[in-house]
Design a protein around this motif. Structure first.
Motif, PDB file in Angstrom:
ATOM      1  N   GLU A  10       0.843  -1.189   0.000  1.00 27.52           N
ATOM      2  CA  GLU A  10       0.000   0.000   0.000  1.00 27.52           C
ATOM      3  C   GLU A  10       0.879   1.240   0.000  1.00 27.52           C
ATOM      4  N   PRO A  11       0.747   2.127  -0.992  1.00 31.23           N
ATOM      5  CA  PRO A  11       1.608   3.300  -1.082  1.00 31.23           C
ATOM      6  C   PRO A  11       1.264   4.350  -0.040  1.00 31.23           C
ATOM      7  N   TYR A  12       2.102   5.390  -0.003  1.00 33.87           N
ATOM      8  CA  TYR A  12       1.975   6.442   0.997  1.00 33.87           C
ATOM      9  C   TYR A  12       0.609   7.109   0.937  1.00 33.87           C
ATOM     10  N   SER A  13       0.047   7.253  -0.257  1.00 34.04           N
ATOM     11  CA  SER A  13      -1.250   7.920  -0.398  1.00 34.04           C
ATOM     12  C   SER A  13      -2.260   6.984  -1.041  1.00 34.04           C
ATOM     13  N   ALA A  14      -2.439   5.809  -0.446  1.00 35.39           N
ATOM     14  CA  ALA A  14      -3.334   4.813  -1.021  1.00 35.39           C
ATOM     15  C   ALA A  14      -4.773   5.296  -1.077  1.00 35.39           C
ATOM     16  N   ALA A  15      -5.108   6.319  -0.287  1.00 33.42           N
ATOM     17  CA  ALA A  15      -6.475   6.820  -0.255  1.00 33.42           C
ATOM     18  C   ALA A  15      -6.842   7.625  -1.486  1.00 33.42           C
ATOM     19  N   ASP A  16      -5.916   7.781  -2.448  1.00 30.07           N
ATOM     20  CA  ASP A  16      -6.226   8.600  -3.619  1.00 30.07           C
ATOM     21  C   ASP A  16      -7.125   7.901  -4.628  1.00 30.07           C
ATOM     22  N   LEU A  26       7.482  -2.732  -5.735  1.00 32.02           N
ATOM     23  CA  LEU A  26       7.083  -1.324  -5.785  1.00 32.02           C
ATOM     24  C   LEU A  26       5.635  -1.191  -6.242  1.00 32.02           C
ATOM     25  N   PRO A  27       4.858  -0.299  -5.613  1.00 40.95           N
ATOM     26  CA  PRO A  27       3.466  -0.074  -6.029  1.00 40.95           C
ATOM     27  C   PRO A  27       3.409   0.858  -7.242  1.00 40.95           C
ATOM     28  N   ILE A  28       2.989   0.335  -8.371  1.00 40.98           N
ATOM     29  CA  ILE A  28       2.978   1.084  -9.636  1.00 40.98           C
ATOM     30  C   ILE A  28       1.549   1.449 -10.001  1.00 40.98           C
ATOM     31  N   ILE A  29       1.309   2.715 -10.354  1.00 37.50           N
ATOM     32  CA  ILE A  29      -0.038   3.135 -10.727  1.00 37.50           C
ATOM     33  C   ILE A  29      -0.408   2.575 -12.103  1.00 37.50           C
ATOM     34  N   SER A  58       9.382   7.481 -10.839  1.00 39.24           N
ATOM     35  CA  SER A  58       9.272   6.491 -11.912  1.00 39.24           C
ATOM     36  C   SER A  58      10.219   5.340 -11.612  1.00 39.24           C
ATOM     37  N   ALA A  59       9.879   4.155 -12.117  1.00 40.08           N
ATOM     38  CA  ALA A  59      10.707   2.975 -11.878  1.00 40.08           C
ATOM     39  C   ALA A  59      10.901   2.191 -13.166  1.00 40.08           C
ATOM     40  N   ASN A  60      12.075   1.599 -13.295  1.00 36.46           N
ATOM     41  CA  ASN A  60      12.375   0.670 -14.381  1.00 36.46           C
ATOM     42  C   ASN A  60      13.217  -0.464 -13.802  1.00 36.46           C
ATOM     43  N   VAL A  61      13.765  -1.326 -14.659  1.00 36.62           N
ATOM     44  CA  VAL A  61      14.521  -2.462 -14.135  1.00 36.62           C
ATOM     45  C   VAL A  61      15.766  -1.998 -13.382  1.00 36.62           C
ATOM     46  N   GLU A  62      16.386  -0.915 -13.835  1.00 36.80           N
ATOM     47  CA  GLU A  62      17.570  -0.409 -13.145  1.00 36.80           C
ATOM     48  C   GLU A  62      17.218   0.079 -11.751  1.00 36.80           C
ATOM     49  N   VAL A  63      16.066   0.736 -11.615  1.00 33.99           N
ATOM     50  CA  VAL A  63      15.620   1.203 -10.300  1.00 33.99           C
ATOM     51  C   VAL A  63      15.339   0.015  -9.379  1.00 33.99           C
ATOM     52  N   LEU A  64      14.664  -1.020  -9.886  1.00 35.85           N
ATOM     53  CA  LEU A  64      14.404  -2.204  -9.061  1.00 35.85           C
ATOM     54  C   LEU A  64      15.707  -2.802  -8.547  1.00 35.85           C
ATOM     55  N   ALA A  65      16.682  -2.922  -9.427  1.00 38.57           N
ATOM     56  CA  ALA A  65      17.962  -3.497  -9.027  1.00 38.57           C
ATOM     57  C   ALA A  65      18.673  -2.613  -8.013  1.00 38.57           C
ATOM     58  N   GLN A  66      18.655  -1.292  -8.234  1.00 34.73           N
ATOM     59  CA  GLN A  66      19.310  -0.379  -7.305  1.00 34.73           C
ATOM     60  C   GLN A  66      18.662  -0.426  -5.935  1.00 34.73           C
ATOM     61  N   CYS A  67      17.340  -0.529  -5.902  1.00 37.27           N
ATOM     62  CA  CYS A  67      16.640  -0.627  -4.618  1.00 37.27           C
ATOM     63  C   CYS A  67      17.037  -1.905  -3.884  1.00 37.27           C
ATOM     64  N   PHE A  68      17.143  -2.994  -4.620  1.00 44.03           N
ATOM     65  CA  PHE A  68      17.491  -4.271  -4.009  1.00 44.03           C
ATOM     66  C   PHE A  68      18.923  -4.251  -3.485  1.00 44.03           C
ATOM     67  N   LEU A  69      19.823  -3.605  -4.216  1.00 42.58           N
ATOM     68  CA  LEU A  69      21.231  -3.585  -3.842  1.00 42.58           C
ATOM     69  C   LEU A  69      21.576  -2.450  -2.882  1.00 42.58           C
ATOM     70  N   ASN A  70      20.696  -1.440  -2.783  1.00 43.41           N
ATOM     71  CA  ASN A  70      20.964  -0.279  -1.937  1.00 43.41           C
ATOM     72  C   ASN A  70      19.723   0.042  -1.104  1.00 43.41           C
ATOM     73  N   PRO A  71      19.662  -0.489   0.114  1.00 45.72           N
ATOM     74  CA  PRO A  71      18.474  -0.290   0.948  1.00 45.72           C
ATOM     75  C   PRO A  71      18.130   1.169   1.228  1.00 45.72           C
ATOM     76  N   ASP A  81       4.285   9.191  -3.382  1.00 45.38           N
ATOM     77  CA  ASP A  81       2.831   9.062  -3.463  1.00 45.38           C
ATOM     78  C   ASP A  81       2.413   8.228  -4.659  1.00 45.38           C
ATOM     79  N   ARG A  82       3.142   8.417  -5.778  1.00 40.41           N
ATOM     80  CA  ARG A  82       2.792   7.708  -7.006  1.00 40.41           C
ATOM     81  C   ARG A  82       4.069   7.322  -7.744  1.00 40.41           C
ATOM     82  N   ILE A  83       4.062   6.133  -8.303  1.00 46.70           N
ATOM     83  CA  ILE A  83       5.205   5.644  -9.070  1.00 46.70           C
ATOM     84  C   ILE A  83       4.693   5.144 -10.407  1.00 46.70           C
ATOM     85  N   SER A  84       5.295   5.637 -11.486  1.00 46.38           N
ATOM     86  CA  SER A  84       4.947   5.192 -12.838  1.00 46.38           C
ATOM     87  C   SER A  84       5.966   4.171 -13.333  1.00 46.38           C
ATOM     88  N   ALA A  85       5.544   3.322 -14.261  1.00 50.42           N
ATOM     89  CA  ALA A  85       6.430   2.331 -14.859  1.00 50.42           C
ATOM     90  C   ALA A  85       7.111   2.929 -16.085  1.00 50.42           C
TER      91      ALA A  85
END
Length: 265
Positions: A10-16, A26-29, A58-71, A81-85
């Motif tokens: 559930e994202p930071y602003s799930a009530a939107d 990652l929660p993607i709109i 925004s997120a892509n495969v590089e962002v997913l990998a960076q998140c996994f490797l860098n907490p 609040d919102r993340i696009s693919a």
């Protein structure tokens, strides 16, 4: 190493009320480019200026990998609040792994132009933060030429020291731009948001847009549009950025595929 579930489903602003799917943690709109552009303009117009701005990443495969490797990046995306693919592989994965398929890749540069067209028509203002002095100045100039009726509240390079950036935050709040485009790499954007995000109460929406001023200024050439729309930009970029693309191919893509297979819904 962090857990596979990078952030809460559930994202930071799930009530939107916006539909989301979880891809790689990652929660993607679930919106296409045109819907995302309209949503950003609507939010910029209606978001309370007595609160912190709405954060859109925004997120892509590089962002997913960076998140996994860098907490450290988890807090940044966990509080968006919102993340696009911004990646065709995420869109493809959603069709097999998620309860809703993503309609299309919301590529950041294409989204920028879509928002600019609407902002010009709806009399919303931009502020461009990032890039070098030369890129920012030329990028803003070229943007104004392309959209002559777009209100550009101002622009500033992003490589400011802490004291200069604090003064710039005061200036931006006084200008009260509807949308602030943040042209910084993921780690720098995270540090900026954690340090200054809640102080930007004069701003409606902050959208991360790494490299947009390079494109606007002409200092970085884009792949042909048909290649970007077909998800073939990596072929075009490989010749120009072999080291970065090698890292993405060898490290980021396998990590992202693993995450998408085990942390999507």
């Amino acid at each position: 190493m962090m857990k596979l579930s990078l952030v809460s489903p559930e994202p930071y602003s799930a009530a939107d009320g916006l539909a989301r799917v979880r891809i790689g943690g990652l929660p993607i709109i679930v919106l296409d480019r045109a819907q995302t552009a309209q949503m950003m303009c609507d939010a910029a117009r209606t978001h309370s200026r007595n609160d912190r701005p709405l954060y859109h990443a925004s997120a892509n495969v590089e962002v997913l990998a960076q998140c996994f490797l860098n907490p450290q990046l988890v807090s940044f995306f966990g509080h968006a609040d919102r993340i696009s693919a911004d990646g065709h592989l995420l869109v493809a994965a959603s069709r097999f792994l998620c309860r809703y398929p993503l309609p299309e890749c919301v590529e950041t540069a294409e989204l920028f132009y879509a928002v600019a067209e609407r902002a010009e028509a709806e009399k919303l203002s931009f502020y461009m933060l990032g890039g070098t002095d030369a890129e920012n100045a030329l990028g803003v100039e070229n943007l104004q030429q392309r959209y002559p009726k777009l209100e550009i509240a101002g622009g500033s390079p992003g490589d400011l020291d802490d004291r200069a950036m604090s003064k710039k935050i005061i200036e931006i709040n006084e200008l009260r731009p509807d949308i602030l485009w943040l042209d910084m790499d993921v780690l720098t954007a995270q540090r900026f948001m954690l340090t200054h995000g809640h102080a930007l109460r004069g701003v409606g929406v902050i959208k991360t847009a790494d490299g947009i001023l390079e494109i606007l200024s002409g200092s970085k050439e884009q792949a042909p549009r048909w290649m970007r729309m077909a998800g073939l930009e990596w072929l075009w970029r490989f010749e120009r950025e072999p080291r970065r693309l090698l890292w993405q191919t060898v490290v980021a893509n396998p990590v992202a595929v693993y995450l998408m297979a085990h942390a999507s819904s």
